[in-house]
Design a protein around this motif. Structure first.
Motif, PDB file in Angstrom:
ATOM      1  N   PHE A  83      41.265  47.082  39.971  1.00 56.60           N
ATOM      2  CA  PHE A  83      42.167  46.295  39.134  1.00 56.60           C
ATOM      3  C   PHE A  83      43.623  46.479  39.541  1.00 56.60           C
ATOM      4  CE2 PHE A  83      38.590  46.583  35.934  1.00 56.60           C
ATOM      5  CZ  PHE A  83      38.241  45.254  36.063  1.00 56.60           C
ATOM      6  N   LEU A  84      43.998  47.681  39.996  1.00 52.23           N
ATOM      7  CA  LEU A  84      45.383  47.902  40.417  1.00 52.23           C
ATOM      8  C   LEU A  84      45.722  47.074  41.652  1.00 52.23           C
ATOM      9  CD1 LEU A  84      47.922  49.536  39.722  1.00 52.23           C
ATOM     10  CD2 LEU A  84      47.144  51.271  41.340  1.00 52.23           C
ATOM     11  N   LEU A  85      44.740  46.910  42.541  1.00 48.08           N
ATOM     12  CA  LEU A  85      44.967  46.128  43.756  1.00 48.08           C
ATOM     13  C   LEU A  85      45.175  44.642  43.463  1.00 48.08           C
ATOM     14  CD1 LEU A  85      42.462  47.897  46.170  1.00 48.08           C
ATOM     15  CD2 LEU A  85      44.957  47.823  46.398  1.00 48.08           C
ATOM     16  N   GLY A 156      38.646  43.864  47.804  1.00 49.98           N
ATOM     17  CA  GLY A 156      38.309  42.451  47.652  1.00 49.98           C
ATOM     18  C   GLY A 156      38.436  41.979  46.218  1.00 49.98           C
ATOM     19  N   VAL A 157      37.936  42.800  45.298  1.00 53.74           N
ATOM     20  CA  VAL A 157      38.032  42.441  43.873  1.00 53.74           C
ATOM     21  C   VAL A 157      39.495  42.328  43.449  1.00 53.74           C
ATOM     22  CG1 VAL A 157      37.634  43.303  41.529  1.00 53.74           C
ATOM     23  CG2 VAL A 157      35.792  43.384  43.216  1.00 53.74           C
ATOM     24  N   GLY A 162      43.800  38.997  41.519  1.00 53.84           N
ATOM     25  CA  GLY A 162      45.218  38.686  41.605  1.00 53.84           C
ATOM     26  C   GLY A 162      45.517  37.242  41.973  1.00 53.84           C
ATOM     27  N   SER A 163      44.516  36.509  42.428  1.00 53.87           N
ATOM     28  CA  SER A 163      44.758  35.135  42.889  1.00 53.87           C
ATOM     29  C   SER A 163      43.998  34.077  42.099  1.00 53.87           C
ATOM     30  CB  SER A 163      44.393  35.004  44.376  1.00 53.87           C
ATOM     31  OG  SER A 163      43.029  35.326  44.595  1.00 53.87           O
ATOM     32  N   LEU A 164      42.752  34.363  41.701  1.00 56.05           N
ATOM     33  CA  LEU A 164      41.895  33.322  41.118  1.00 56.05           C
ATOM     34  C   LEU A 164      42.382  32.808  39.766  1.00 56.05           C
ATOM     35  CD1 LEU A 164      39.369  31.731  41.882  1.00 56.05           C
ATOM     36  CD2 LEU A 164      38.006  33.413  40.617  1.00 56.05           C
ATOM     37  N   PRO A 165      42.759  33.670  38.793  1.00 46.96           N
ATOM     38  CA  PRO A 165      43.246  33.116  37.513  1.00 46.96           C
ATOM     39  C   PRO A 165      44.496  32.256  37.679  1.00 46.96           C
ATOM     40  CG  PRO A 165      42.783  35.469  37.306  1.00 46.96           C
ATOM     41  CD  PRO A 165      42.719  35.147  38.763  1.00 46.96           C
ATOM     42  N   LEU A 502      44.481  47.114  32.976  1.00 42.79           N
ATOM     43  CA  LEU A 502      43.133  47.698  33.028  1.00 42.79           C
ATOM     44  C   LEU A 502      43.092  48.892  33.966  1.00 42.79           C
ATOM     45  CD1 LEU A 502      40.874  44.514  33.131  1.00 42.79           C
ATOM     46  CD2 LEU A 502      40.626  46.384  31.507  1.00 42.79           C
ATOM     47  N   ALA A 503      43.733  48.757  35.127  1.00 39.74           N
ATOM     48  CA  ALA A 503      43.726  49.829  36.120  1.00 39.74           C
ATOM     49  C   ALA A 503      44.382  51.094  35.573  1.00 39.74           C
ATOM     50  CB  ALA A 503      44.451  49.371  37.385  1.00 39.74           C
TER      51      ALA A 503
END
Length: 573
Positions: A83-85, A156-157, A162-165, A502-503
């Protein structure tokens, strides 16, 4: 990136291009059709991620012979890193690449990591229940494959989150009330889609892992993330992709340094040249859009909030490179103002981390049968997931329309009100968790030799119902709040703050457990949360501690939420 304009009946979306780098056209690009592909992709992506994350604590304990506390620590560290990434994914989307390309690259990384985990699980498949002599704590080459695979998945997650939403939210026209309402619905259904993927993960995939082997579970996750790529690409003709406008971190750093170093005073409002931007947009269209914004905002005085930063534009620059515009100053102020809201959601996510690890350990000691069906402990998250799946459409189609009618506002319920409800529900979730653990420990004391204990795991469902409600209100509210309030040049990065919360929550949960163990070991020579038998833990005391922390955190949130002034009245008036 050179934009090729084409003739069309629709007007051009300024600052956006299609996947072929041509100007995006109104009526052809963006809208619910484009966002629908994003929602479908999120189902597959979260299935791939959560299928293994939800059961990883049991995998590390049974097959790698880790203690419950050590297994929980590894899982929280893995989840926290992933989540931090998301911040990295958001930064790259805003600064250099589009959300479109960041998603594609990140999904390939997650696919590679899952392939490695599938291979590792296949090699370790001889470690079965009933034949545990070959099981030993992983080390050497196996450890390298396991942890490299895990953290490739995390990388990857992070890029995807970080991009999809932001990619989905960018498909809507925020200049119209209808577009803003649809964008709000998108965030609700993004959490709904996330939960649909989680439902499959914690039921079907967990059953496969427990009954057929972990290599099959990892294999399903690998196939799922692989299928998400062509599904995402199928939406390419409909997407509008925001043009990167340079590093937002450069702007933030420049304003902060200028405010600290600029000396003297000036009575005139700032009218600095746009040419002093540290990094120019990569296309002429983006340049024209940014220049127009900055010129319009540069003719006004800075706002009086966070006045200490106004020296960045009102005082003579310490160095020519530190020349700032009023628009840049106000953008940085917005970022600083949302940080307290971000900080107030961390404790909630620490609670989420504890319940997603210790609750599974609790359930493993309880009767997990429903009639003749034996439910794997790792399927416990099905309860908050089901509740979110039921509540999300109800919230969007009944609660919000009723609130809009009642309040006569566009939003009905503001972002901060929604987040506040989620934080309050997290306090109740921890109180319920403490009461349920007290009951479970009483049964364990009365039946010390029983396995499983004569108490149904459905008791734990109560705390998950409150937690699922808290997650829906807070996560969807945070995603929309950060995206709506952030400057246009920082939206992907700002949206990633939801995942960063979350991270930090997952990392903080590990710190809290360590601190609690050290303090209680010194006070009573017996740590609350240590050992291989969870029945010896003083978990109810720990849950009461988290309940108290959540209560103080809610009061802290109220202080900042009541002071916060929205950047614009769109959606919140």
């Amino acid at each position: 990136m050179e934009i090729v304009k084409e003739e069309s009946d629709g007007s051009i979306w300024e600052g956006y291009v299609d996947w072929r780098k041509r100007a995006a056209v109104r009526g052809r690009h963006g809208g619910m059709m484009a966002a629908g592909f994003v929602l479908g992709v999120e189902v597959l992506e979260n299935l791939a991620f959560l299928a293994n994350a939800s059961n990883l604590v049991m995998y590390l304990r049974k097959y790698m012979e880790f203690s419950p506390a050590k297994s929980a620590n590894h899982v929280t560290t893995f989840m926290g890193t992933a989540f931090l990434l998301a911040l990295l994914g958001g930064f790259l989307s805003d600064a250099f690449f589009t959300t479109y390309y960041v998603f594609l690259f990140s999904s390939l990384l997650e696919f590679l990591g899952l392939v490695m985990l599938t291979v590792q699980a296949k090699v370790s498949s001889s470690c079965e229940e009933g034949n545990s002599k070959g099981c030993k704590e992983v080390g050497g080459r196996e450890a390298a494959v396991l942890f490299i695979g895990l953290y490739l998945v995390a990388l990857g997650v992070g890029g995807i989150k970080g991009s999809l939403p932001a990619h989905g939210a960018e498909q809507f026209d925020e200049g119209s009330p209808q577009g803003r309402k649809r964008r709000s619905s998108f965030f609700n259904y993004f959490v709904f889609s996330l939960s649909c993927g989680a439902l499959i993960a914690v039921t079907f995939v967990v059953w496969v892992e427990d009954n057929l082997g972990w290599q099959w579970g990892f294999g399903i996750s690998t196939i799922s993330i692989f299928l998400s790529i062509p599904l995402f690409l199928a939406g390419s003709p409909f997407y509008r992709n925001k043009i990167p406008t340079g590093s937002p971190l450069t702007t933030i750093l420049k304003v902060l340094v200028a405010a600290a170093l600029n000396r003297g005073s000036s009575n005139k409002p700032a009218t600095n040249a746009v040419a002093s931007l540290a990094r120019s947009p990569s296309t002429s269209t983006a340049k024209q859009l940014i220049n127009k914004e900055l010129t319009q905002n540069n003719t006004t005085n800075p706002t009086q909030s966070l006045k200490f930063l106004n020296k960045a534009v009102q005082n003579p620059p310490f160095h020519p490179s530190l020349k700032c515009t009023t628009q840049q100053l106000e953008d940085v102020k917005i970022v600083l103002k949302v940080l307290p809201i971000f900080a107030c959601t961390i404790i909630l996510n620490s609670c989420l981390a504890q319940l997603s690890t210790f609750s599974i350990e609790q359930a493993s000691t309880m009767n997990t049968k429903i009639s003749s069906l034996k439910v794997p402990p790792a399927s416990l998250p099905i309860f908050p997931v089901l509740f979110i799946i039921l509540l999300a459409p109800l919230y969007d189609h009944l609660i919000i329309p009723f609130a809009r009618t009642l309040t006569r506002t566009e939003a009905g319920i503001t972002h901060l009100q929604r987040i506040g409800v989620g934080l309050l529900l997290s306090v109740l979730a921890m109180a319920v968790a403490a009461l349920v653990e007290t009951k479970r420990k009483a049964v364990a004391g009365a039946h010390p030799d029983a396995h499983p204990l004569p108490i149904t795991f459905l008791w734990i469902a109560f705390q998950y119902l409150f937690l699922g409600s808290a997650d829906l209100f807070t996560l969807a509210g945070l995603l929309e709040f950060f995206f709506t309030e952030a400057p246009a040049t920082m939206r992907s990065l700002a949206t990633a703050l939801s995942w960063a919360s979350l991270a930090v929550g997952y990392y903080l949960s590990s710190v809290i457990v360590s601190v609690v163990n050290r303090v209680t070991a010194k006070a009573s020579h017996t740590p609350w949360l240590s050992g291989h038998n969870i029945n010896h833990y003083r978990l109810s005391n720990f849950y009461w501690l988290m309940c108290a922390l959540s209560g103080f955190n809610f009061l802290h949130y109220l202080f900042w939420a009541l002071k916060y002034k929205y950047r614009s009245t769109q959606g919140n008036k």
